[in-house]
Design a protein around this motif. Sequence first.
Motif, PDB file in Angstrom:
ATOM      1  N   ARG A   4      32.115 -34.868 -39.410  1.00  0.00           N
ATOM      2  CA  ARG A   4      32.059 -35.432 -40.761  1.00  0.00           C
ATOM      3  C   ARG A   4      30.661 -35.954 -41.085  1.00  0.00           C
ATOM      4  O   ARG A   4      30.171 -35.795 -42.214  1.00  0.00           O
ATOM      5  N   VAL A   5      30.015 -36.569 -40.104  1.00  0.00           N
ATOM      6  CA  VAL A   5      28.639 -37.037 -40.301  1.00  0.00           C
ATOM      7  C   VAL A   5      27.725 -35.857 -40.622  1.00  0.00           C
ATOM      8  O   VAL A   5      26.881 -35.915 -41.525  1.00  0.00           O
ATOM      9  N   ALA A   6      27.876 -34.763 -39.874  1.00  0.00           N
ATOM     10  CA  ALA A   6      27.056 -33.571 -40.123  1.00  0.00           C
ATOM     11  C   ALA A   6      27.324 -33.017 -41.519  1.00  0.00           C
ATOM     12  O   ALA A   6      26.388 -32.569 -42.217  1.00  0.00           O
ATOM     13  N   ASP A   7      28.565 -33.040 -41.951  1.00  0.00           N
ATOM     14  CA  ASP A   7      28.914 -32.531 -43.273  1.00  0.00           C
ATOM     15  C   ASP A   7      28.288 -33.397 -44.360  1.00  0.00           C
ATOM     16  O   ASP A   7      27.759 -32.888 -45.361  1.00  0.00           O
ATOM     17  N   ILE A   8      28.344 -34.723 -44.178  1.00  0.00           N
ATOM     18  CA  ILE A   8      27.719 -35.635 -45.140  1.00  0.00           C
ATOM     19  C   ILE A   8      26.229 -35.328 -45.267  1.00  0.00           C
ATOM     20  O   ILE A   8      25.686 -35.241 -46.380  1.00  0.00           O
ATOM     21  N   ARG A   9      25.558 -35.156 -44.155  1.00  0.00           N
ATOM     22  CA  ARG A   9      24.114 -34.878 -44.191  1.00  0.00           C
ATOM     23  C   ARG A   9      23.802 -33.581 -44.936  1.00  0.00           C
ATOM     24  O   ARG A   9      22.792 -33.484 -45.644  1.00  0.00           O
ATOM     25  N   SER A  10      24.682 -32.601 -44.795  1.00  0.00           N
ATOM     26  CA  SER A  10      24.429 -31.322 -45.457  1.00  0.00           C
ATOM     27  C   SER A  10      24.597 -31.413 -46.969  1.00  0.00           C
ATOM     28  O   SER A  10      24.038 -30.589 -47.711  1.00  0.00           O
ATOM     29  N   LEU A  11      25.361 -32.404 -47.454  1.00  0.00           N
ATOM     30  CA  LEU A  11      25.609 -32.564 -48.890  1.00  0.00           C
ATOM     31  C   LEU A  11      24.599 -33.487 -49.561  1.00  0.00           C
ATOM     32  O   LEU A  11      24.437 -33.435 -50.788  1.00  0.00           O
TER      33      LEU A  11
END
Length: 433
Positions: free
Chosen positions: A9-16
């Motif tokens: 989820r942290v990685a997904d947040i960073r990508s957005l």
Amino acid sequence: MIDRSPAARVADIRSLARPLTTDADLDPLVARARDRRFVAIGEASHGTHDYYDWRSRLTRRLIQEQDVGWIGVEGDWPDCWRIDRWVRGLADQHLDARTLLAGFDRWPTWMWANAEVAEFIDWLRAWNADRPEAAQVGFYGLDVYSLWDSLDRVIGWVGAHAPDALPDAMRAWECFQPYQEDPHRYAWSTRLVPRSCELDVVDLLVEVRQLAASDGDDAFDAAQNAAIAVGAERYYRAMVRTDRESWNIRDIHMADTIDRLTRRHRPAAKGVIWEHNTHVGDARGTPMAGEGMVNVGQLLRERHGDEGVLLVGFAGYRGEVIAGSHWGSPEQRMPVPEARPGSHEDLLHEALHAPALLDFGDDRARTWLSTAAGHRAIGVVYSPQREAGNYVPTIMGRRYDALLWLEETSALTPLHHEGPPDEPEFETEPTGF
């Protein structure tokens, strides 16, 4: 299978995420709003400078670059009508913005009588001054609380424009008179005795709508105040019976007011809505929907999805806020502690450590956007010691279309302090708020 681990989820947040430092960083959101008839911009508290400031910045960009016709806010119609008259050069031009906002006297006054709103309406007045009336931007209250103020304005309008109808219109006022302008006393009396003023205010609304058939501003104001009287009477009766019904009455009234403003303004003009996240974010992304509750964000999508709706939320990690310790109490500057572990705010902090704009795009099945977690919501009553009750389980991708993230926030600047405690307008909130 989707990886829903905290790391994923942290990685997904960073990508957005994109940095949020200057007004130019709002470009992606302004572009997304271009084909949307309605842009609803939230706030994670009613007392945070940064939420009001960034909401104003985004609204100014929309007004400057797109065809915005009106702004609707989580405030009382009579108070905001005075702001509308002022920003459009129609009344009270001898007053400055701060003096005008000092007229807000219903608790919590700091929601609108603050330096941040004063700065925005100063700008809006200057913007409107350079434009013909048909191209100006209005400012309106969407809420349902102003029972007595609205009744007073309706009676005044009937007396001035249709004096023969005044005796019939006065029946609604006389029905409420024994309760000494205390809506809660009225509400409790209807629980004890099966007698209400419902038919009187409905009759008043029907009569005023017939009398106010013209397109003039005064007639529109009278008809809206009559609709508020009907909604407020229903709201207060429901409030003493069930929170769920009163919440729905309030948000449906606000959505109905949005519809009336849409019909009132020039075709295709964009409407901008300012309310708390709890009203702006689609209820179907929270447990509210399972409890039979609706909100403005959901109703906008259901009623106007084909015209385009953009729902924008806010979130913050820590800081300060203006709030009351209980209903009707003086405002206080309170600390907002670091977000609870496992919450959306905690994950956003771990991922970003700096302000950011997150545009959710079209793929809402992404790891973070499709995973439920607590999302902090601070109302006008707050206790930093009881943080657990301020988190609403939320699936971000269902609730919003975009999110503005702020690491550290500061408190609003009220224009004046609250007066002695009186009977506040109690606000019902969904579970977890």
